[in-house]
Write a protein that holds these residues in place. Structure first.
Motif, PDB file in Angstrom:
ATOM      1  N   LEU A  87       0.511  -0.927   0.511  1.00 40.95           N
ATOM      2  CA  LEU A  87      -0.341  -0.101  -0.167  1.00 40.95           C
ATOM      3  C   LEU A  87       1.120   0.713  -0.391  1.00 40.95           C
ATOM      4  CD1 LEU A  87      -2.742   1.748   0.455  1.00 40.95           C
ATOM      5  CD2 LEU A  87      -3.000   1.244   3.673  1.00 40.95           C
ATOM      6  N   ILE A  88       0.839   2.183  -1.224  1.00 43.46           N
ATOM      7  CA  ILE A  88       1.145   3.592  -1.186  1.00 43.46           C
ATOM      8  C   ILE A  88       0.435   4.950  -0.551  1.00 43.46           C
ATOM      9  CG2 ILE A  88       2.634   4.913  -2.821  1.00 43.46           C
ATOM     10  CD1 ILE A  88       3.168   3.027  -4.227  1.00 43.46           C
ATOM     11  N   THR A  89       0.759   4.867   0.682  1.00 36.95           N
ATOM     12  CA  THR A  89      -0.128   5.533   0.565  1.00 36.95           C
ATOM     13  C   THR A  89       0.299   7.310   0.562  1.00 36.95           C
ATOM     14  OG1 THR A  89       1.392   5.692   3.525  1.00 36.95           O
ATOM     15  CG2 THR A  89      -0.530   4.833   3.387  1.00 36.95           C
ATOM     16  N   TYR A  90      -0.023   7.183  -0.185  1.00 38.04           N
ATOM     17  CA  TYR A  90      -0.074   9.098  -1.039  1.00 38.04           C
ATOM     18  C   TYR A  90      -0.208   9.175  -2.277  1.00 38.04           C
ATOM     19  CZ  TYR A  90       3.730  12.851  -0.818  1.00 38.04           C
ATOM     20  OH  TYR A  90       3.838  14.160  -1.363  1.00 38.04           O
ATOM     21  N   ASN A  91      -0.833  10.475  -2.499  1.00 40.33           N
ATOM     22  CA  ASN A  91      -1.359  11.169  -3.665  1.00 40.33           C
ATOM     23  C   ASN A  91      -0.271  10.894  -4.689  1.00 40.33           C
ATOM     24  OD1 ASN A  91      -4.018  11.889  -2.196  1.00 40.33           O
ATOM     25  ND2 ASN A  91      -3.090  13.394  -2.101  1.00 40.33           N
ATOM     26  N   ILE A  92      -0.419  10.213  -5.645  1.00 36.19           N
ATOM     27  CA  ILE A  92       0.525   9.918  -6.590  1.00 36.19           C
ATOM     28  C   ILE A  92      -0.125  10.411  -7.748  1.00 36.19           C
ATOM     29  CG2 ILE A  92       1.585   7.722  -8.542  1.00 36.19           C
ATOM     30  CD1 ILE A  92       2.294   7.562  -5.069  1.00 36.19           C
ATOM     31  N   VAL A  93       0.975  12.024  -8.464  1.00 46.15           N
ATOM     32  CA  VAL A  93       0.934  12.098  -9.858  1.00 46.15           C
ATOM     33  C   VAL A  93       2.126  13.092 -10.815  1.00 46.15           C
ATOM     34  CG1 VAL A  93      -0.014  15.124  -9.922  1.00 46.15           C
ATOM     35  CG2 VAL A  93      -1.323  13.997  -7.872  1.00 46.15           C
ATOM     36  N   GLY A  94       1.886  12.720 -11.584  1.00 47.58           N
ATOM     37  CA  GLY A  94       2.497  13.275 -12.471  1.00 47.58           C
ATOM     38  C   GLY A  94       2.900  11.717 -13.440  1.00 47.58           C
ATOM     39  N   ALA A  95       3.215  12.091 -15.064  1.00 48.72           N
ATOM     40  CA  ALA A  95       2.742  10.746 -15.355  1.00 48.72           C
ATOM     41  C   ALA A  95       4.080  10.219 -16.096  1.00 48.72           C
ATOM     42  CB  ALA A  95       3.226  11.796 -17.380  1.00 48.72           C
ATOM     43  N   GLU A  96       5.560  10.591 -14.686  1.00 53.12           N
ATOM     44  CA  GLU A  96       6.490   9.201 -14.643  1.00 53.12           C
ATOM     45  C   GLU A  96       6.198   8.641 -13.663  1.00 53.12           C
ATOM     46  OE1 GLU A  96      10.078  11.814 -15.128  1.00 53.12           O
ATOM     47  OE2 GLU A  96      11.410   9.713 -14.443  1.00 53.12           O
ATOM     48  N   LYS A  97       5.870   9.466 -12.637  1.00 57.08           N
ATOM     49  CA  LYS A  97       5.493   7.670 -11.290  1.00 57.08           C
ATOM     50  C   LYS A  97       4.507   7.481 -11.416  1.00 57.08           C
ATOM     51  CE  LYS A  97       6.634  11.663  -7.236  1.00 57.08           C
ATOM     52  NZ  LYS A  97       6.914  12.319  -8.435  1.00 57.08           N
ATOM     53  N   LEU A  98       3.203   7.332 -12.849  1.00 58.67           N
ATOM     54  CA  LEU A  98       1.863   6.438 -12.882  1.00 58.67           C
ATOM     55  C   LEU A  98       2.220   5.537 -13.699  1.00 58.67           C
ATOM     56  CD1 LEU A  98      -1.069  10.131 -13.859  1.00 58.67           C
ATOM     57  CD2 LEU A  98      -0.557   7.656 -11.638  1.00 58.67           C
ATOM     58  N   GLU A  99       3.706   6.087 -14.624  1.00 60.60           N
ATOM     59  CA  GLU A  99       4.263   4.971 -15.773  1.00 60.60           C
ATOM     60  C   GLU A  99       4.901   4.240 -14.419  1.00 60.60           C
ATOM     61  OE1 GLU A  99       4.269   3.790 -18.471  1.00 60.60           O
ATOM     62  OE2 GLU A  99       2.509   5.498 -18.735  1.00 60.60           O
ATOM     63  N   HIS A 100       5.586   4.540 -13.176  1.00 64.52           N
ATOM     64  CA  HIS A 100       6.246   3.445 -12.785  1.00 64.52           C
ATOM     65  C   HIS A 100       5.070   2.629 -11.249  1.00 64.52           C
ATOM     66  CE1 HIS A 100      10.730   4.501 -12.506  1.00 64.52           C
ATOM     67  NE2 HIS A 100      10.406   5.672 -12.999  1.00 64.52           N
ATOM     68  N   LEU A 101       4.131   3.632 -11.957  1.00 59.54           N
ATOM     69  CA  LEU A 101       3.296   2.133 -10.561  1.00 59.54           C
ATOM     70  C   LEU A 101       2.047   1.761 -11.699  1.00 59.54           C
ATOM     71  CD1 LEU A 101       1.528   3.697  -7.790  1.00 59.54           C
ATOM     72  CD2 LEU A 101      -0.066   4.565  -8.932  1.00 59.54           C
ATOM     73  N   LYS A 102       2.938   1.971 -13.018  1.00 61.79           N
ATOM     74  CA  LYS A 102       1.695   0.841 -13.846  1.00 61.79           C
ATOM     75  C   LYS A 102       2.647  -0.392 -13.605  1.00 61.79           C
ATOM     76  CE  LYS A 102       0.778   2.219 -17.721  1.00 61.79           C
ATOM     77  NZ  LYS A 102       0.095   3.195 -18.823  1.00 61.79           N
ATOM     78  N   ALA A 103       3.441   0.263 -14.168  1.00 62.79           N
ATOM     79  CA  ALA A 103       4.937  -1.056 -14.065  1.00 62.79           C
ATOM     80  C   ALA A 103       4.895  -2.236 -12.554  1.00 62.79           C
ATOM     81  CB  ALA A 103       6.753  -0.778 -13.556  1.00 62.79           C
ATOM     82  N   LEU A 104       4.679  -1.375 -11.523  1.00 64.21           N
ATOM     83  CA  LEU A 104       4.638  -1.533 -10.055  1.00 64.21           C
ATOM     84  C   LEU A 104       3.616  -2.854 -10.022  1.00 64.21           C
ATOM     85  CD1 LEU A 104       6.758  -2.022  -7.579  1.00 64.21           C
ATOM     86  CD2 LEU A 104       4.712  -0.090  -6.537  1.00 64.21           C
TER      87      LEU A 104
END
Lengths: 359, 359
Positions: A87-104
């Motif tokens: 669980l990542i207890t954070y607002n994920i904002v921004g294209a680069e972070k979202l790409e990393h989130l998808k991979a994870l």
């Protein structure tokens, strides 16, 4: 701590020492409390940033781990195959972070939080084409005045928005409780849960966290999961709140006296680059074990100033062990910690693989 | 700063931005002052921890660099062949550090400081068998109340002890001046110098330092050398002291708004792991450029809380640029900085090679 005096003499300073036996006792103490009260445990790894300690927490019964940033989660997942639920207890904002989130999300069971439609819409945009939907919890402000929706009505509205968003599934409610705020958590979460369920939406998880109040977690019975972080090591802040004693502090800073310029003053080789300037409401920058008379009253980057009302009684070359105000931030300052316990004959150096992961 | 809005949009946050053109202007401003007053400049690299910026300082006229720890000096020397003269302004204590010091002394012109016979004797023990003696300066406490001998008499005695110690050569006197303390530096150093010279011992260098008072360095004419650190980047602390303006701040933290939970409050993705908890006597944790109405009133490890008396006027996804309270400690928090200027068309990422060097 179970470092021998020979061990300590051989360690170059400043160094961060970890006693795994103390850490294990701390882990088991809270796991036992949680088990007794039917609470799942999802420790926040910010305190140790070490896959091996996350494995100890999981082996003791934790259901997964909590991280604060995507890069932190990536480092932890890369470091242990036992870490399968994050669980990542954070607002994920921004294209680069979202790409990393998808991979994870393709590697582990992943959930995140959001406290606004803007964040939810960004997540939905990223995950609508993914094979598995992303689980998103609503972050609620129950009094800590940081992130989070301010009212149960707003939680309900955002939960409904997540539920209706392509690529996402609503995962429940998350909060960081205010000081002594179990009653506030219970009140907010009960009402938000009722409102969301009245819309026909299930609330699978209600997760709260924070070591200071962890032994009162069950006083908010609506909570299903708890996320303590600092409890694994403890620190001066938790000792000062009566949560633990000095012997429960699994993290110490070892420092060497480099100067005794005046009878009541000594300078050590640990400054703000090791102990950090975090005060957490305390006076002074740490506790010198065995020396209640000493105050660490000033830090420069590489100097810590120790003062006593009487003679300081230290000589150049002496080593002192310090319990820092805040263990989590100390972990982040060093590339490696020196570990003992768990049957080890000699201390080992462990790299902090999730150190400095701020993005 | 000369980052374009396209540059800023493309940078993942939080990030530490460096404008080399501003840094160069800052370097040249103090070098010009020092040249006019016959002062040598030996910048403290703790602020940037980057060999390339040390090279800019040397090219502008610096005689060498200052480091605070042996490991920091090693990283800087490994990073640039232009770095051939290093002063470590620290008492080096312990066998492992002395071994590293010996290895370093074979590569560059090296000097260190000492404020006690215990430290001097350790240095002498290590260097008595070496091909070249080690230069040792006496650290003097002229009012900062950290390290240093307390009186000119004590400086004289320690200088004589260094002079008589095998493997060592006496290199002069060093101090970190107290706030507004040029008169105190002059008084202490004049007397110590006279006393040491009266023994027939030459005092080749009298080195002082510190960016806050650097433009008054010449008011202690006994000083031969000055060691400013923060001046290369500047920060909110120096702006608040009237030493520089916001446009002179070469280091900014770029952060993204991740939450606007209330009309007058926003949360950014830079917390104490980026900005640090250093206050340096200020209120709040940094200055949001262009927004004098905003106070950064609270940091968690990954959250910064921005509050305004009026509407905060920020939306999720907006980026803000922050001048931190203390530039040096921010450099130490990140593995790399994003650099622009000096004719670059697009920003570059530079690893901070001397980050985290605490031993």
């Amino acid at each position: 701590m179970s470092f021998s005096s020979e061990d300590l003499a051989a360690i170059d300073t400043p160094a961060v020492l970890i006693d795994l036996d103390v850490a294990r006792r701390n882990i088991e103490r809270f796991q036992h409390y949680a088990d007794q009260h039917g609470l799942r445990v999802r420790p926040h790894i910010k305190t140790h940033k070490l896959p091996a300690i996350a494995e100890m927490q999981l082996a003791a019964g934790a259901v997964g781990i909590t991280c604060q940033k995507v890069s932190e989660a990536e480092a932890m997942v890369a470091g242990s195959r036992a870490i399968t639920d994050v669980l990542i207890t954070y607002n994920i904002v921004g294209a680069e972070k979202l790409e990393h989130l998808k991979a994870l999300a393709r590697k582990v069971t992943l959930s995140v939080v959001a406290d606004s439609r803007a964040v939810v819409d960004g997540l939905s945009g990223a995950f609508r084409g993914e094979p598995q939907p992303l689980t998103v919890l609503v972050e609620c402000d129950t009094g800590a005045n940081r992130c989070g929706v301010l009212t149960p009505e707003a939680a309900e509205a955002l939960a409904a928005h997540i539920h209706a968003s392509p690529g996402l599934v609503f995962g429940g409610l998350m909060t960081y409780p205010p000081a002594g705020g179990e009653a506030a958590v219970e009140r907010f979460m009960e009402e938000a849960k009722s409102r969301i369920e009245a819309r026909g939406i299930v609330v699978p998880v209600i997760t709260s966290g924070g070591s200071p109040t962890m032994m009162h977690a069950a006083e908010a019975p609506v909570t299903t999961e708890y996320r303590p972080g600092t409890y694994v090591y403890n620190d001066r802040s938790l000792v000062s709140r009566g949560v633990c004693g000095w012997d429960d502090c699994a993290l110490n800073v070892l420092a060497t006296v480099v100067s005794v310029p005046a009878p009541n003053r000594a300078i050590i080789d640990a400054g703000s680059k090791t102990l950090t300037s975090d005060l957490l409401g305390l006076t002074g920058y740490g506790h010198v074990l065995g020396r209640d008379d000493i105050m660490i009253d000033q830090l420069s980057e590489e100097h810590g100033r120790l003062v006593s009302q009487g003679p300081i009684g230290l000589a150049v070359g002496d080593k002192v062990r310090i319990v820092p105000n805040h263990a989590c931030v100390v972990t982040n300052m060093v590339d490696a910690v020196v570990v003992t316990g768990d049957g080890r004959a000699t201390p080992e150096k462990w790299p902090i693989v999730a150190r400095g992961k701020i993005v």
